[in-house]
Design a protein around this motif. Structure first.
Motif, short mmCIF file in Angstrom:
data_model
loop_
_atom_site.label_atom_id
_atom_site.label_comp_id
_atom_site.label_asym_id
_atom_site.label_seq_id
_atom_site.Cartn_x
_atom_site.Cartn_y
_atom_site.Cartn_z
N PRO A 48 20.52 -39.75 38.15
CA PRO A 48 18.58 -39.27 37.66
C PRO A 48 18.01 -40.86 37.17
O PRO A 48 17.14 -41.12 37.25
CB PRO A 48 18.70 -39.32 36.44
N PHE A 49 19.33 -41.98 37.17
CA PHE A 49 19.03 -42.92 36.75
C PHE A 49 18.13 -43.40 38.22
O PHE A 49 17.05 -44.91 38.37
CB PHE A 49 19.97 -43.99 36.71
N ILE A 50 18.58 -43.71 38.95
CA ILE A 50 18.85 -43.98 40.32
C ILE A 50 17.30 -43.50 41.04
O ILE A 50 16.03 -44.29 41.85
CB ILE A 50 19.46 -43.51 41.82
N ALA A 51 16.35 -42.35 40.50
CA ALA A 51 15.42 -41.98 40.80
C ALA A 51 14.53 -42.34 40.07
O ALA A 51 13.36 -42.75 40.01
CB ALA A 51 15.77 -40.46 40.22
N CYS A 52 15.02 -43.38 38.60
CA CYS A 52 13.69 -43.26 37.34
C CYS A 52 13.76 -44.72 37.89
O CYS A 52 12.66 -45.67 38.18
CB CYS A 52 14.59 -43.48 35.72
N LEU A 53 15.15 -45.77 38.56
CA LEU A 53 14.74 -46.95 39.07
C LEU A 53 13.76 -47.10 40.16
O LEU A 53 12.97 -47.87 39.97
CB LEU A 53 16.49 -47.14 39.56
N ALA A 54 14.07 -46.31 41.00
CA ALA A 54 13.32 -45.88 42.51
C ALA A 54 11.60 -46.27 42.08
O ALA A 54 10.71 -46.96 42.31
CB ALA A 54 13.46 -44.95 43.30
N ILE A 55 11.36 -44.87 40.97
CA ILE A 55 10.32 -45.16 40.32
C ILE A 55 9.36 -46.30 39.47
O ILE A 55 8.21 -46.96 39.85
CB ILE A 55 10.03 -43.16 38.99
N VAL A 56 10.60 -46.77 38.55
CA VAL A 56 10.27 -48.56 38.03
C VAL A 56 9.76 -49.60 38.93
O VAL A 56 8.94 -50.21 38.77
CB VAL A 56 10.90 -48.40 36.61
#
Length: 411
Positions: free
Chosen positions: A151-159
């Motif tokens: 989930p962190f990579i998904a969040c990081l990509a969006i941010v």
């Protein structure tokens, strides 16, 4: 001895570490950077005091809640309550536009997260046996590190990309929702498969009896020489561990290191920590838990000195992140499993409440020292250096812990 497969209860218990670690990773990486964007001026002092308040609330609550949770059927009810409240607070963090309002909601989320982890830690004695605690505990931290990256990579990509022209706040709102959903999804298996097999009978007037029992429990811990030295050592060395986890991103940001570099370096920490935590569990069985804890304390002493005197650029922060990955999961996992072996199983939550209160009061002390030293001297480096003494004291006290006789499985 042939390697035994993990039971369903052990696997489901491990899964909760995967779920809660997503918020832990977000809170040590992107959230401090987001908070700095909302705050005026340097954020390290305000963030340090916010973490101090969260730790203080947890430390005051846990002995009472822990004693009640030890009663029959109560552990998982407390998990549901803390996770449910924490998930709502996590989603709510996406809405404030002011730094103070955001910090208040973050403190609520942090309190619920860390309180749920205490109940989760206490369920370790119900999910597995003494002989397998080191390995199961280490697997929990290991899979927590690697699983939280999804989930962190998904969040990081969006941010970082902010698709469709969305603002930083909008991208963070999505990140908070993803993290909250992940937390819920990986809580369900533990609630379904792990049963509270060690407990005290339910009693009337549980709260008043819990208050009266706090002093008695503390006396029992203090009268046991092994537990006494272990908990004192833990109080000091875990201070430095928690302080480094909580303040590393804010410290790096105040040094002028690019936020993207900070976040990516901490992501590398997760990948390094995965095999390291598993290795720590195996090394603990081979060389002894106490020996490996001493190695971890020594490693963190080096990390702290490096951060205080040599950390000035992104490449140095990357080196520091890798070093933290080598020791972080191991020292936390073996501390948890060793305490689980030493405490009475039917009073696990009550004892883990004190285990956590020592850890949280240490975190209060560490973050307060860093914040105060930084405010007084204007130097974050001096603030970081001030916590080295805590690792030194922790090492000395751990040396005093009597060696625990090896079980047949450990020989």
């Amino acid at each position: 001895m042939a390697k035994q497969k993990f039971t369903r209860a052990e696997k489901s218990w491990i899964m909760y570490d995967v779920g809660n670690s997503a918020l832990v990773l977000l809170a040590t990486s992107i959230i401090p950077i987001y908070f700095k964007s909302l705050a005026d001026g340097p954020a390290l002092v305000a963030w340090s005091y916010g973490e101090t308040v969260a730790s203080l609330v947890i430390a005051l609550l846990m002995p009472i809640l822990g004693s009640i949770a030890d009663m029959q059927g109560m552990k998982k009810k407390f998990v549901v309550g803390t996770v449910g409240t924490g998930v709502v607070a996590t989603v709510a963090m996406g809405f404030p536009t002011g730094a103070m309002a955001f910090l208040v909601i973050y403190v609520i989320s942090s309190v619920m997260l860390n309180t749920s982890i205490v109940f989760y830690d206490a369920l370790l004695v119900d999910a597995t046996t003494d002989e397998r605690m080191d390995e199961v505990s280490s697997q929990g931290y290991a899979w927590g590190y690697i699983g939280s990256c999804v989930p962190f990579i998904a969040c990081l990509a969006i941010v970082l990309t902010r698709p469709f022209g969305m603002s930083f706040q909008s991208s963070m709102q999505i990140a908070f929702v993803i993290t909250a959903a992940w937390w819920v999804a990986f809580t369900i298996p533990m609630l379904r498969d792990v049963e509270q097999t060690h407990y005290k009978p339910r009693e009337d007037h549980a709260v008043s009896k819990a208050l009266h029992g706090i002093g008695a429990t503390l006396k029992k811990i203090w009268s046991d020489k092994t537990l006494r030295y272990f908990i004192i050592a833990y109080f000091f060395y875990i201070d430095g561990v928690h302080t480094i986890i909580k303040l590393s991103t804010s410290y790096g940001s105040d040094l002028g290191i690019d936020g993207t570099q900070l976040v990516l370096a901490l992501l590398v920490t997760q990948f390094v920590a995965f095999p390291s935590a598993i290795a720590y569990g195996k090394l603990g069985r081979k060389f002894g838990t106490k020996t490996m804890l001493l190695v971890g304390i020594a490693g963190y002493t080096f990390i702290t000195l490096f951060a205080a005197f040599f950390l000035r650029s992104a490449i140095e922060f990357w080196f520091l992140a890798i070093m933290v990955g080598l020791f972080q999961g191991g020292i936390q996992a073996l501390s948890r499993s060793e305490f689980g072996k030493l405490c009475p199983k039917e009073h696990a939550n009550e004892y883990f409440g004190f285990f956590d209160i020592f850890g949280k009061y240490a975190a209060i002390m560490g973050t307060f020292i860093v914040g105060t030293m930084t405010a007084l001297t204007g130097s974050g480096s001096l603030g970081v250096f001030s916590i080295v003494i805590l690792f030194v004291i922790g090492f000395i006290m751990m040396r005093k812990v009597p060696d625990r006789p090896a079980t047949q499985d450990e020989e």
